[in-house]
Design a protein around this motif. Structure first.
Motif, PDB file in Angstrom:
ATOM      1  N   ILE A  40       0.817  -1.221   0.000  1.00  0.00           N
ATOM      2  CA  ILE A  40       0.000   0.000   0.000  1.00  0.00           C
ATOM      3  C   ILE A  40       0.852   1.273   0.000  1.00  0.00           C
ATOM      4  CG2 ILE A  40      -1.995  -1.138   1.038  1.00  0.00           C
ATOM      5  CD1 ILE A  40      -1.221   0.180   3.721  1.00  0.00           C
ATOM      6  N   ALA A  41       2.132   1.142   0.289  1.00  0.00           N
ATOM      7  CA  ALA A  41       3.000   2.330   0.294  1.00  0.00           C
ATOM      8  C   ALA A  41       4.447   1.890   0.122  1.00  0.00           C
ATOM      9  CB  ALA A  41       2.845   3.096   1.612  1.00  0.00           C
TER      10      ALA A  41
ATOM     11  N   SER B 285       2.436   6.867  -0.307  1.00  0.00           N
ATOM     12  CA  SER B 285       1.284   5.962  -0.251  1.00  0.00           C
ATOM     13  C   SER B 285       0.598   5.870  -1.607  1.00  0.00           C
ATOM     14  CB  SER B 285       0.272   6.472   0.776  1.00  0.00           C
ATOM     15  OG  SER B 285       0.900   6.613   2.029  1.00  0.00           O
ATOM     16  N   ARG B 286       0.012   4.724  -1.858  1.00  0.00           N
ATOM     17  CA  ARG B 286      -0.828   4.584  -3.066  1.00  0.00           C
ATOM     18  C   ARG B 286      -2.233   5.059  -2.710  1.00  0.00           C
ATOM     19  NH1 ARG B 286      -0.925  -1.376  -4.598  1.00  0.00           N
ATOM     20  NH2 ARG B 286      -1.906  -0.607  -6.485  1.00  0.00           N
TER      21      ARG B 286
ATOM     22  N   SER C   8       0.960   1.529   9.383  1.00  0.00           N
ATOM     23  CA  SER C   8       0.104   2.458  10.133  1.00  0.00           C
ATOM     24  C   SER C   8       0.206   3.883   9.581  1.00  0.00           C
ATOM     25  CB  SER C   8       0.512   2.485  11.605  1.00  0.00           C
ATOM     26  OG  SER C   8       0.619   1.193  12.088  1.00  0.00           O
ATOM     27  N   ALA C   9       1.319   4.210   8.951  1.00  0.00           N
ATOM     28  CA  ALA C   9       1.506   5.582   8.452  1.00  0.00           C
ATOM     29  C   ALA C   9       0.777   5.808   7.131  1.00  0.00           C
ATOM     30  CB  ALA C   9       2.996   5.860   8.258  1.00  0.00           C
ATOM     31  N   TYR C  10       0.134   4.787   6.622  1.00  0.00           N
ATOM     32  CA  TYR C  10      -0.503   4.857   5.300  1.00  0.00           C
ATOM     33  C   TYR C  10      -1.333   6.143   5.141  1.00  0.00           C
ATOM     34  CZ  TYR C  10      -3.635   3.751   1.453  1.00  0.00           C
ATOM     35  OH  TYR C  10      -4.363   3.803   0.293  1.00  0.00           O
ATOM     36  N   GLY C  11      -1.075   6.865   4.063  1.00  0.00           N
ATOM     37  CA  GLY C  11      -1.891   8.029   3.716  1.00  0.00           C
ATOM     38  C   GLY C  11      -1.421   9.348   4.300  1.00  0.00           C
ATOM     39  N   LEU C  12      -0.526   9.279   5.282  1.00  0.00           N
ATOM     40  CA  LEU C  12      -0.048  10.510   5.937  1.00  0.00           C
ATOM     41  C   LEU C  12       0.508  11.498   4.909  1.00  0.00           C
ATOM     42  CD1 LEU C  12       0.521  11.660   8.838  1.00  0.00           C
ATOM     43  CD2 LEU C  12       2.794  10.649   8.636  1.00  0.00           C
TER      44      LEU C  12
END
Ligand code: SF4
Length: 450
Positions: free
Chosen positions: A151-152, A173-174, A202-206
């Motif tokens: 995902i990233a 991140s994707r 957990s950092a996904y999207g930050l």
């Protein structure tokens, strides 16, 4: 009279071999490269012999992994001679070229375009869309029934023992709709289990400001909880890896209790002594983490926790190590991996004082493993007598099936063995009764389908 076109004869397709080393993240990179090449009409060669060119996707995380990568390049050179090197160790092109001056090209991690270009240079594509069809889910190196979904890329941390951020860059991140589209394609193609991975899940999207994206007529934030909620709508097991215990991880536990996501968390804790964690440049409040683990288990009692640790980190004293063992005893994790600290070229930890002698690392590693084996055995005993869903990975010649429940990830955790399972195949989902356990594996019997 009808006009007919003479049947087209397929042109021989160039063949690419691949040797994929390292972690699941590297495996996903290999899959992406192969998917692209396959789409261009290349065939994948299962052996060195038949390959026009061989890709070696390397790992450069530890010095031992680098040595293994160099060995793999050497083998490919000896067996085939036309070799392109990519992956983490590609960041050290000089080392590779010093050892093997005749490699055709060296590209670094995530340089998909550069790898594909190097393949084009080595053996041009013979694309013919009439004949070259790629299955919509791409080419997978894992068995058909499970797949890793990255995902990233990259990581915003700077743990002192790790050079991944300098090799792979900051978090990228994707967008949520891309991940969801890939996941949906995989499930439609028959994948039963999706393993969500990245350096720091957990950092996904930050990095994207948790931006909303449109998916199936809904707005979905590029954020772990929201992604998991949507993934949970697919007809597949969703398993989360490399989840650091950021506060919002608490939001995932109710999704696990509801059955949307597997009640399984892979959290690389690495140590428990605040002093060592500080030297590792990682957050150090393990007491608070213990409280959270207890709270998670209250909400979702079946939660399985997996982690990895490093023993013998520079400056680790006997007192620090005992603290780690005490924490382990209190946390009662289900599955644990443990590494003896190794210097990694370019890592800050190399310059820390008080490196631990090899024999002390060895001795601590054995004590750690002994302690964890007892904990794992206790945890697994608690599952004896329970009814579980098992995803079958393989059947052996004696008719014994080997599979996993929600609590075991492929490759890294234990196995559930089911005797007299003739007729089952990889990817089957069965119900079984757990009858026995040791410190790693479980033994179960099939229950009749009701
Ligand atoms: S969190 Fe730490 S160990 Fe993990 S990739 Fe980032 S820097 Fe490396």
């Amino acid at each position: 009279m009808r006009n007919t076109t003479p049947a087209k004869k397929p042109r021989p397709a160039p063949k690419v071999g691949i040797v994929s080393l390292g972690c699941p993240k590297a495996l996903v990179d290999s899959e992406r490269i192969l998917t692209r090449l396959r789409a261009e009409g290349y065939e994948i060669s299962p052996s060195y012999d038949g390959a026009d060119v061989v890709l070696v996707n390397t790992c450069g995380f530890l010095d031992s992994a680098k040595a293994e990568s160099l060995e793999a390049i050497g083998e490919a050179m000896a067996e085939n001679g036309r070799v392109i090197v990519t992956g983490c160790m590609g960041a050290e092109a000089d080392t590779i070229r010093d050892a093997y001056p005749d490699v055709l090209a060296v590209t670094g991690p995530h340089q998909y375009e550069a790898v594909v270009e190097a393949v084009h240079d080595a053996v041009p594509p013979a694309h013919d869309p009439f004949f070259d069809l790629v299955p919509p889910q791409g080419i997978k190196l894992t068995p058909r029934h499970y797949a890793y979904v990255k995902i990233a890329e990259g990581c915003n941390h700077s743990c002192s023992f790790c050079i991944i951020p300098s090799m792979r860059g900051k978090l990228q991140s994707r967008p949520a709709h891309h991940v969801l589209a890939e996941a949906e394609r995989l499930v439609k193609a028959g994948v039963k289990e999706l393993l969500v991975i990245s350096q720091d899940t957990s950092a996904y999207g930050l990095d994207l400001g948790y931006a909303e994206r449109s998916w199936r007529g809904r707005q979905v934030r590029t954020r772990l909880t929201e992604l998991c909620r949507e993934l949970g709508e697919l007809d597949a097991w969703i398993r989360l890896h490399y989840v650091y215990p950021y506060p919002h991880v608490d939001e995932l536990i109710p999704l696990m209790a509801e059955g949307k996501v597997l009640p399984y968390l892979d959290i690389p804790f690495q140590h428990a002594s605040p002093r060592v964690l500080k030297a590792m440049r990682r957050p150090g409040n393990q007491e608070r983490v213990l409280e959270r683990i207890r709270a998670w288990r209250k909400i979702c009692p079946e939660l399985a926790l997996r982690s990895t640790f490093i023993v013998g980190f520079p400056g680790e004293t006997e007192e620090d190590f005992r603290q780690l063992l005490d924490w382990l005893e209190a946390a009662e994790l289900d599955r644990v991996g443990c590494f003896k600290y190794e210097n990694v070229e370019g890592a800050a930890a190399n310059h820390l004082p008080n490196h631990v002698p090899e024999e002390v690392k060895e001795e601590r590693w054995h004590r750690f493993m002994q302690a964890q084996q007892e904990i794992s055995a206790r945890r697994l005993q608690q599952r004896v007598g329970t009814m579980v869903e098992v995803l079958i990975d393989a059947i052996d010649e004696e008719g014994t099936a080997h599979g996993r429940t929600y609590a075991e990830a492929p490759e890294i955790d234990g196995t559930v063995h089911i005797e007299e399972a003739q007729g089952l195949g990889p990817g089957d989902m069965v119900t079984a009764l757990i009858e026995d356990a040791d410190e790693y594996d479980l033994w179960a019997t099939l229950l009749p389908v009701s």
